[in-house]
Design an enzyme around this catalytic site. Structure first.
Site, PDB file in Angstrom:
ATOM      1  N   CYS A   4     -63.859 -10.063  -2.681  1.00  0.00           N
ATOM      2  CA  CYS A   4     -64.252 -10.393  -4.227  1.00  0.00           C
ATOM      3  C   CYS A   4     -63.041 -10.139  -5.352  1.00  0.00           C
ATOM      4  O   CYS A   4     -62.811  -8.882  -5.338  1.00  0.00           O
ATOM      5  CB  CYS A   4     -65.528  -9.810  -4.588  1.00  0.00           C
ATOM      6  SG  CYS A   4     -66.045  -9.694  -5.730  1.00  0.00           S
ATOM      7  N   CYS A  26     -64.595  -3.702  -8.943  1.00  0.00           N
ATOM      8  CA  CYS A  26     -65.914  -2.451  -9.018  1.00  0.00           C
ATOM      9  C   CYS A  26     -64.933  -1.013  -7.777  1.00  0.00           C
ATOM     10  O   CYS A  26     -64.799  -1.212  -6.592  1.00  0.00           O
ATOM     11  CB  CYS A  26     -67.134  -2.952  -8.869  1.00  0.00           C
ATOM     12  SG  CYS A  26     -67.259  -4.369  -9.132  1.00  0.00           S
ATOM     13  N   CYS A  79     -84.607  -7.499 -11.418  1.00  0.00           N
ATOM     14  CA  CYS A  79     -84.145  -6.332 -10.474  1.00  0.00           C
ATOM     15  C   CYS A  79     -83.135  -5.886 -10.324  1.00  0.00           C
ATOM     16  O   CYS A  79     -82.170  -6.420 -10.473  1.00  0.00           O
ATOM     17  CB  CYS A  79     -84.123  -6.229  -8.659  1.00  0.00           C
ATOM     18  SG  CYS A  79     -82.754  -5.056  -7.441  1.00  0.00           S
TER      19      CYS A  79
HETATM   20 FE1  SF4 Z   1     -67.871  -7.853  -6.138  1.00  0.00          FE
HETATM   21 FE2  SF4 Z   1     -68.414  -5.672  -7.072  1.00  0.00          FE
HETATM   22 FE3  SF4 Z   1     -70.198  -6.695  -6.663  1.00  0.00          FE
HETATM   23 FE4  SF4 Z   1     -68.372  -5.757  -5.190  1.00  0.00          FE
HETATM   24  S1  SF4 Z   1     -70.026  -4.571  -6.214  1.00  0.00           S
HETATM   25  S2  SF4 Z   1     -68.726  -7.306  -4.325  1.00  0.00           S
HETATM   26  S3  SF4 Z   1     -66.459  -6.440  -6.337  1.00  0.00           S
HETATM   27  S4  SF4 Z   1     -69.211  -7.354  -7.911  1.00  0.00           S
END
Ligand code: SF4
Ligand code: SAM
Ligand code: DTB
Length: 322
Positions: free
Chosen positions: A52, A56, A187
């Site tokens: 991703c 985060c 949600c």
């Molecule tokens: Fe991507 Fe953040 Fe979702 Fe994890 S929480 S999949 S890093 S957007």
């Protein structure tokens, strides 16, 4: 009455009540809106894992951290439906499909819509969590029959920038607006244990409880430790009573919302989970895995439910018992 004008001061005062008074108040609200013996069961599937672009700091699936999670492509529709059938056999009423994206590409929408249609045809509720959505993407998913969209605010507005830098809390709120406007149920919740303090937890819940409409589902996650993530360095264990207080506050501020005891149950004792149910949690994820981390085995949940005299069934607002 459903209030969306809660103040931080009011929430702080509720959160600070003596434990016995807080639990009594949460139980009173809970019983006015739900059958306290009923807990909804949802099942999760990672339909596109890892790689991703978001950063985060808590997540195993961010390409920014070296966590050992391998990136995969979007699953085939048939494989997703096979997993949904298995989840239905295991008792799940809702099937939640998660993708490690900043936002879906328009070229993925056909497959995503086919997944929604297929899962609905099995008689299950559908939920997706795919990152940010534009209004036309919301419209396509709505038309396919998507019931819920998960998009968490994750933490308090003040703590947010310490957790993720590739997006802001405002970005999250914007997608939530699009989802709401497009007629899909919301949600939205967050994570405890990422180095925030109790004031942050209260502020996160007040942010949710002062949205123009409360999210229909509020997932409360405990941070699942992931080696190689930045949150590892700042995470602090959550005092079990602080978790129960957060659940109780969510229940009191958002009386008609389903509060889901989400990630983190593997590390909780049966007694702590029971306290969370007493505080107003009325939904869990079932199945051995969440997205990339462990969840209690189904037999453990069945055993816990039997010992507590609780049932797995759809929760209905105003299925009240005095
Ligand atoms: Fe991507 Fe953040 Fe979702 Fe994890 S929480 S999949 S890093 S957007
Ligand atoms: N990429 C999409 C997004 O961020 O909205 C969907 C998938 S993302 C993994 C869904 C949610 O899982 C996050 O918002 C976060 O609340 C939760 N989550 C991710 N990693 C977690 C962890 N290690 N512990 C607890 N919750 C986590
Ligand atoms: C939510 O609030 N919790 C779920 C769901 N929404 C998508 C995800 C939990 C993920 C836990 C970490 C993992 O398994 O990777």
């Amino acid at each position: 009455m459903i209030r969306t004008d809660w103040t931080l001061e009011e929430a702080r005062a509720i959160h600070a009540l003596p434990f016995a008074d807080l639990m009594h108040r949460a139980q009173t609200v809970h019983r006015a809106h739900f059958d306290p013996t009923v807990v909804e069961q949802a099942s999760l599937l990672s339909i596109k894992t890892g790689g991703c672009p978001e950063d985060c700091g808590y997540c195993s699936q961010s390409a920014h951290h070296d966590t050992g999670v391998k990136a995969t492509r979007l699953m085939d529709v048939e494989a997703v439906l096979a997993a949904a059938r298995k989840a239905r056999l295991a008792g799940a009423q809702r099937f939640c499909m998660g993708a490690a994206w900043r936002s879906p590409k328009n070229r993925d929408l056909d497959a995503l819509c086919a997944m929604v249609r297929g899962v609905r045809a099995l008689g299950m509720e559908t939920c997706m969590t795919l990152g940010m959505l534009s209004p036309p993407q919301v419209a396509r998913l709505k038309e396919a029959g998507l019931d819920f969209y998960n998009h968490n605010i994750d933490t308090s507005p003040g703590h947010y920038a310490r957790i993720a830098t590739t997006r802001t809390m405002e970005d999250r709120l914007e997608t939530l607006d699009h989802v709401r406007e497009g007629g899909i149920r919301v949600c939205c919740g967050g994570i405890l244990g990422m180095g925030e303090d109790e004031e942050d937890r209260i502020a996160m819940l007040v942010t949710l409880a002062t949205l123009p409409r409360h999210p229909e589902s509020v997932p409360i996650n405990l941070w699942q430790p992931i080696e190689g993530t930045p949150v590892e360095a700042v995470a602090r264990p959550v005092d079990p009573f602080s978790l129960v207080r957060a659940v109780a506050l969510a229940r009191i501020l958002m009386p008609e919302s389903v509060v889901r005891l989400s990630a983190g149950r593997t590390g909780m004792s049966d007694e702590l989970q029971a306290l969370c149910f007493l505080a107003g949690a009325n939904s869990i994820f079932v199945g051995d895995v969440l997205l990339t981390t462990d969840n209690p085995a189904s037999w453990q949940d069945a055993d816990l439910f039997a010992r507590l005299g609780m049932r797995n069934a759809p929760v209905q607002v105003a299925g009240a018992r005095a």
